[in-house]
Design a protein around this motif. Structure first.
Motif, PDB file in Angstrom:
ATOM      1  N   PHE A 146    -106.031 -25.062  16.811  1.00 49.91           N
ATOM      2  CA  PHE A 146    -105.494 -26.324  16.305  1.00 49.91           C
ATOM      3  C   PHE A 146    -106.313 -27.466  16.861  1.00 49.91           C
ATOM      4  O   PHE A 146    -106.498 -27.582  18.070  1.00 49.91           O
ATOM      5  CB  PHE A 146    -104.026 -26.505  16.714  1.00 49.91           C
ATOM      6  CG  PHE A 146    -103.452 -27.791  16.192  1.00 49.91           C
ATOM      7  CD1 PHE A 146    -103.079 -27.905  14.871  1.00 49.91           C
ATOM      8  CD2 PHE A 146    -103.311 -28.889  17.020  1.00 49.91           C
ATOM      9  CE1 PHE A 146    -102.568 -29.095  14.371  1.00 49.91           C
ATOM     10  CE2 PHE A 146    -102.801 -30.084  16.544  1.00 49.91           C
ATOM     11  CZ  PHE A 146    -102.427 -30.191  15.211  1.00 49.91           C
ATOM     12  N   ASP A 147    -106.793 -28.315  15.980  1.00 43.70           N
ATOM     13  CA  ASP A 147    -107.565 -29.489  16.367  1.00 43.70           C
ATOM     14  C   ASP A 147    -106.993 -30.682  15.608  1.00 43.70           C
ATOM     15  O   ASP A 147    -107.185 -30.801  14.395  1.00 43.70           O
ATOM     16  CB  ASP A 147    -109.044 -29.284  16.022  1.00 43.70           C
ATOM     17  CG  ASP A 147    -109.922 -30.456  16.437  1.00 43.70           C
ATOM     18  OD1 ASP A 147    -109.394 -31.510  16.845  1.00 43.70           O
ATOM     19  OD2 ASP A 147    -111.152 -30.310  16.340  1.00 43.70           O
TER      20      ASP A 147
ATOM     21  N   PRO B  32     -96.225 -37.582  13.144  1.00 49.15           N
ATOM     22  CA  PRO B  32     -96.721 -36.251  13.506  1.00 49.15           C
ATOM     23  C   PRO B  32     -95.915 -35.112  12.875  1.00 49.15           C
ATOM     24  O   PRO B  32     -96.488 -34.138  12.400  1.00 49.15           O
ATOM     25  CB  PRO B  32     -96.617 -36.240  15.037  1.00 49.15           C
ATOM     26  CG  PRO B  32     -96.813 -37.672  15.415  1.00 49.15           C
ATOM     27  CD  PRO B  32     -96.089 -38.435  14.327  1.00 49.15           C
ATOM     28  N   VAL B  33     -94.600 -35.236  12.840  1.00 52.01           N
ATOM     29  CA  VAL B  33     -93.759 -34.192  12.249  1.00 52.01           C
ATOM     30  C   VAL B  33     -94.045 -34.069  10.753  1.00 52.01           C
ATOM     31  O   VAL B  33     -94.196 -32.954  10.220  1.00 52.01           O
ATOM     32  CB  VAL B  33     -92.257 -34.472  12.504  1.00 52.01           C
ATOM     33  CG1 VAL B  33     -91.373 -33.547  11.681  1.00 52.01           C
ATOM     34  CG2 VAL B  33     -91.944 -34.337  13.978  1.00 52.01           C
ATOM     35  N   GLU B  34     -94.107 -35.190  10.062  1.00 50.41           N
ATOM     36  CA  GLU B  34     -94.393 -35.160   8.626  1.00 50.41           C
ATOM     37  C   GLU B  34     -95.774 -34.567   8.364  1.00 50.41           C
ATOM     38  O   GLU B  34     -95.947 -33.726   7.470  1.00 50.41           O
ATOM     39  CB  GLU B  34     -94.317 -36.574   8.044  1.00 50.41           C
ATOM     40  CG  GLU B  34     -92.928 -37.168   8.049  1.00 50.41           C
ATOM     41  CD  GLU B  34     -92.925 -38.674   7.817  1.00 50.41           C
ATOM     42  OE1 GLU B  34     -91.853 -39.177   7.429  1.00 50.41           O
ATOM     43  OE2 GLU B  34     -93.951 -39.348   8.028  1.00 50.41           O
ATOM     44  N   LEU B  35     -96.739 -34.997   9.136  1.00 48.52           N
ATOM     45  CA  LEU B  35     -98.109 -34.542   8.938  1.00 48.52           C
ATOM     46  C   LEU B  35     -98.249 -33.038   9.179  1.00 48.52           C
ATOM     47  O   LEU B  35     -98.834 -32.319   8.361  1.00 48.52           O
ATOM     48  CB  LEU B  35     -99.048 -35.327   9.857  1.00 48.52           C
ATOM     49  CG  LEU B  35    -100.539 -35.173   9.611  1.00 48.52           C
ATOM     50  CD1 LEU B  35    -100.905 -35.516   8.176  1.00 48.52           C
ATOM     51  CD2 LEU B  35    -101.312 -36.069  10.579  1.00 48.52           C
ATOM     52  N   LEU B  36     -97.692 -32.546  10.278  1.00 47.50           N
ATOM     53  CA  LEU B  36     -97.774 -31.112  10.564  1.00 47.50           C
ATOM     54  C   LEU B  36     -97.057 -30.303   9.484  1.00 47.50           C
ATOM     55  O   LEU B  36     -97.548 -29.264   9.047  1.00 47.50           O
ATOM     56  CB  LEU B  36     -97.200 -30.803  11.943  1.00 47.50           C
ATOM     57  CG  LEU B  36     -97.340 -29.357  12.408  1.00 47.50           C
ATOM     58  CD1 LEU B  36     -98.806 -28.926  12.455  1.00 47.50           C
ATOM     59  CD2 LEU B  36     -96.705 -29.171  13.782  1.00 47.50           C
TER      60      LEU B  36
ATOM     61  N   LEU C  63    -101.010 -34.336  17.875  1.00 50.08           N
ATOM     62  CA  LEU C  63    -101.025 -35.276  16.742  1.00 50.08           C
ATOM     63  C   LEU C  63    -100.581 -36.667  17.161  1.00 50.08           C
ATOM     64  O   LEU C  63    -101.112 -37.671  16.683  1.00 50.08           O
ATOM     65  CB  LEU C  63    -100.125 -34.762  15.614  1.00 50.08           C
ATOM     66  CG  LEU C  63    -100.666 -33.577  14.831  1.00 50.08           C
ATOM     67  CD1 LEU C  63     -99.594 -33.000  13.913  1.00 50.08           C
ATOM     68  CD2 LEU C  63    -101.902 -33.974  14.040  1.00 50.08           C
ATOM     69  N   ALA C  64     -99.618 -36.739  18.075  1.00 46.40           N
ATOM     70  CA  ALA C  64     -99.109 -38.042  18.531  1.00 46.40           C
ATOM     71  C   ALA C  64    -100.174 -38.837  19.269  1.00 46.40           C
ATOM     72  O   ALA C  64    -100.155 -40.075  19.243  1.00 46.40           O
ATOM     73  CB  ALA C  64     -97.880 -37.845  19.421  1.00 46.40           C
TER      74      ALA C  64
END
Length: 185
Positions: free
Chosen positions: A75-76, A139-143, A128-129
């Motif tokens: 994960f990057d 971050p939650v939406e994006l992941l 992500l944050a």
């Protein structure tokens, strides 16, 4: 003739391998310990001695699946298109992993949290944050969106999958990577 030596670790590996296939094919409710025992060349009593019950065996299988995914798919947070492409590759190459993930969501919607899942989510959301991304998504939406896109091709109904079969693997992967790229630009 010397006495037979038990190799508990080899027995556990055989059981996990057999249980992975059984749970991927039938889910938790449909899995049968007698089929796992037969495939693992082990007594059902050994399964219960090692894992306690069917739910605990599923937890062990799914935890191992999560670890394998994390070990394979880096994960990057600064390269989400690349991550999505690697996830697409993993699920394409390991359809049982995607099926286990689906069974986990279906049969454990409010179950106890598995430490491997909690840790994987926390690590990715924290990354992500703190990443400098150009997106309006949290971050939650994006992941959620990245993971959904990366796994989308393996979740289609059979009727649509037939229509989508005209697209080869490379084209499907490119679509995933490009779509995730658009999310973060």
């Amino acid at each position: 003739m010397p006495p037979r030596v038990r190799d508990a670790e080899a027995s556990r590996r055989r059981i996990l391998t057999a249980a992975t296939a059984e749970f991927a094919a039938h889910g938790i409710a449909g899995a049968r310990m007698d089929r796992v025992a037969a495939e693992a060349a082990s007594a059902k009593e050994r399964i219960y001695a090692y894992y306690g019950n069917k739910d605990a065996l599923f937890d062990a299988v799914f935890t191992e699946t999560i670890r394998q995914i994390l070990d394979t798919v880096h994960f990057d947070a600064t390269d989400l298109p690349g991550y999505a492409g690697r996830m697409f590759d993993y699920f394409t190459d390991h359809p049982d992993a995607q099926r286990l993930t689906t069974w986990y969501r279906l049969e454990r919607p409010a179950g106890h949290a598995l430490a491997a899942v909690v840790e994987a989510n926390r690590t990715r959301l924290d990354a992500l944050a703190t990443a400098a991304l150009t997106t309006d998504f949290s971050p939650v939406e994006l992941l959620t969106l990245v993971q959904a896109m990366a796994s989308a091709w393996g979740t289609m109904n059979p009727e649509f999958a037939e229509a989508a079969a005209t697209s080869d693997r490379q084209s499907r992967r490119r679509a995933v990577v490009e779509a995730v790229g658009r999310l973060v630009t």
